[in-house]
Design a protein around this motif. Sequence first.
Motif, PDB file in Angstrom:
ATOM      1  N   LEU A  86      13.023   6.170   5.752  1.00  0.00           N
ATOM      2  CA  LEU A  86      12.921   7.532   5.237  1.00  0.00           C
ATOM      3  C   LEU A  86      13.659   8.487   6.165  1.00  0.00           C
ATOM      4  CD1 LEU A  86       9.109   7.501   4.392  1.00  0.00           C
ATOM      5  CD2 LEU A  86      10.978   7.479   2.729  1.00  0.00           C
ATOM      6  N   GLN A 107       4.973  20.341  -8.792  1.00  0.00           N
ATOM      7  CA  GLN A 107       6.369  19.933  -8.847  1.00  0.00           C
ATOM      8  C   GLN A 107       7.093  20.739  -9.918  1.00  0.00           C
ATOM      9  OE1 GLN A 107       7.994  17.628  -6.789  1.00  0.00           O
ATOM     10  NE2 GLN A 107       6.103  17.813  -5.606  1.00  0.00           N
ATOM     11  N   TYR A 112       6.556  13.788  -9.120  1.00  0.00           N
ATOM     12  CA  TYR A 112       6.149  13.541  -7.739  1.00  0.00           C
ATOM     13  C   TYR A 112       6.456  12.099  -7.353  1.00  0.00           C
ATOM     14  CZ  TYR A 112       3.239  13.701  -3.532  1.00  0.00           C
ATOM     15  OH  TYR A 112       2.787  13.664  -2.237  1.00  0.00           O
ATOM     16  N   GLY A 113       6.918  11.889  -6.119  1.00  0.00           N
ATOM     17  CA  GLY A 113       7.380  10.582  -5.660  1.00  0.00           C
ATOM     18  C   GLY A 113       6.395   9.451  -5.882  1.00  0.00           C
ATOM     19  N   GLN A 116       6.718   8.157  -9.547  1.00  0.00           N
ATOM     20  CA  GLN A 116       8.030   7.837 -10.108  1.00  0.00           C
ATOM     21  C   GLN A 116       8.163   6.348 -10.403  1.00  0.00           C
ATOM     22  OE1 GLN A 116      11.049   9.267  -7.394  1.00  0.00           O
ATOM     23  NE2 GLN A 116      10.421  11.409  -7.618  1.00  0.00           N
ATOM     24  N   ALA A 121      13.421   6.818  -9.715  1.00  0.00           N
ATOM     25  CA  ALA A 121      13.664   7.046  -8.290  1.00  0.00           C
ATOM     26  C   ALA A 121      15.074   6.634  -7.899  1.00  0.00           C
ATOM     27  CB  ALA A 121      12.645   6.273  -7.455  1.00  0.00           C
ATOM     28  N   LEU A 125      17.544   9.307  -6.209  1.00  0.00           N
ATOM     29  CA  LEU A 125      17.951   9.132  -4.817  1.00  0.00           C
ATOM     30  C   LEU A 125      19.431   8.805  -4.683  1.00  0.00           C
ATOM     31  CD1 LEU A 125      14.831   7.097  -3.666  1.00  0.00           C
ATOM     32  CD2 LEU A 125      15.394   9.439  -2.987  1.00  0.00           C
ATOM     33  N   ARG A 140      10.317   4.370  -1.117  1.00  0.00           N
ATOM     34  CA  ARG A 140       9.506   5.174  -2.031  1.00  0.00           C
ATOM     35  C   ARG A 140       8.450   4.328  -2.724  1.00  0.00           C
ATOM     36  NH1 ARG A 140      11.986  10.238  -4.878  1.00  0.00           N
ATOM     37  NH2 ARG A 140      12.008  10.618  -2.635  1.00  0.00           N
ATOM     38  N   ARG A 143       5.608   3.774  -0.414  1.00  0.00           N
ATOM     39  CA  ARG A 143       4.705   4.923  -0.346  1.00  0.00           C
ATOM     40  C   ARG A 143       3.661   4.855  -1.468  1.00  0.00           C
ATOM     41  NH1 ARG A 143       7.977   9.972  -1.288  1.00  0.00           N
ATOM     42  NH2 ARG A 143       5.906  10.932  -1.403  1.00  0.00           N
ATOM     43  N   GLN A 144       4.080   4.392  -2.632  1.00  0.00           N
ATOM     44  CA  GLN A 144       3.187   4.381  -3.789  1.00  0.00           C
ATOM     45  C   GLN A 144       2.021   3.410  -3.647  1.00  0.00           C
ATOM     46  OE1 GLN A 144       5.596   3.666  -7.265  1.00  0.00           O
ATOM     47  NE2 GLN A 144       6.820   5.525  -6.988  1.00  0.00           N
ATOM     48  N   GLN A 177       9.632   6.815 -17.819  1.00  0.00           N
ATOM     49  CA  GLN A 177       8.960   7.619 -16.806  1.00  0.00           C
ATOM     50  C   GLN A 177       7.798   8.411 -17.410  1.00  0.00           C
ATOM     51  OE1 GLN A 177       9.347   8.348 -13.086  1.00  0.00           O
ATOM     52  NE2 GLN A 177       7.341   8.811 -13.952  1.00  0.00           N
TER      53      GLN A 177
END
Length: 282
Positions: A86, A107, A112-113, A116, A121, A125, A140, A143-144, A177
Motif C-alpha cells: 500500500l 463515499q 468503499y474499498g 469493492q 478495484a 487502481l 485491497r 484489507r477486505q 459491483q
Amino acid sequence: MVNIRNLDPSASPLDYYGSELRRLREDAGLTQGQLGDIIFCAGSLVGQIETARKVPTRAFSERADAALVTGGVFSRLVGLVLRSQLPTWFQAYAEMEAKAAYISTFQAQVVYGLLQTEAYARDLLGVDHPDQVDELVAARLERQRILQREHPPALWVVLAEAVLHQEVGGREVMRDQLAHLLTFLDNSWVQVQVLPFAVGRHTGMIGSFNLLRSEDDPDLFYEEGYSQGHMTANPAVIRERSVGYARLQATALSLEDSARLIGHVMEERYGDQPKPDGRGVA
C-alpha cells in the motif's frame, strides 16, 4: 534459468518472505520448478517471489505452506507483505482500519474499498498505477478480510447516488459491483445506505471521509486528498464529523429503499440493453 539473486531479509517484508521461501524450499530438497508443479504454478513465478520481484498472493501462500509443511508461516507473513504494498501514507490508516470495531464512511465518488469487487478495484487502481495493479488489488482484497472475521467490525456505508452512476470498468463490472452491494442487505454487520440526488446540498459535499472507533485507541477521522490522506484524532474534528455523519445517515434512504435504488440502477443502467431490432444483448 534459476535466479540466484541474494536478498537482504531485513530490507522489507517482501524480501523476508522471498528469503524464507527459498530457505524452506531448499531445505525440502525441491527446485523452483518442482515446487511450482506441486502448488500449480510456474517455477518462474516461484523464482520471482523468491527474489522479491513478484508479490505473493494469499492463495499462493496457503499452497506453499501445505507443500512445505511450514505450519502456516507464509499465510501469516502474506498479510504483512500485502500491507507493505500500500502507499506509505495509507499504511497507517490500513493498520487502524484493521483494528477498528466500528467503521463509518461516506463515499462521494467510488464504492468503499472494503466493498469493492476485484474487477472494480482493478480498473480503479489501474488508472494511476498500471504497473502495480496486481499488487495493489491483492492488497485491497487483503484489507477486505476483516469483514470475514469471526467478530468483524460494524461497517456503516453511505454512498452518494453518483457512485452508482460513475461507470468503472464497463457495464458488466458495474453490474457485478452493484449486485455485490446487494449481498450485504441481510448482513447485520454491514449497512449500506444511498444518499439520493434529490437531497440537494448536504454536509458530505466537502468530500469522502471515514470515522474509525476501536476498543483501545482514540477515535479517528480520515479523509483522502489528491496525493495522500489525512488522519487525525482531534476531538473537535471527531465531534464535528460525527454529527455530520449522523445527518448524512438521517438524510439518506433507508436500508431497504437504498437496496431498491441500487437494484433499479443496476438493471436500468447496466442490465441487458435491447438491440435496434428489439432483441436483448448482454
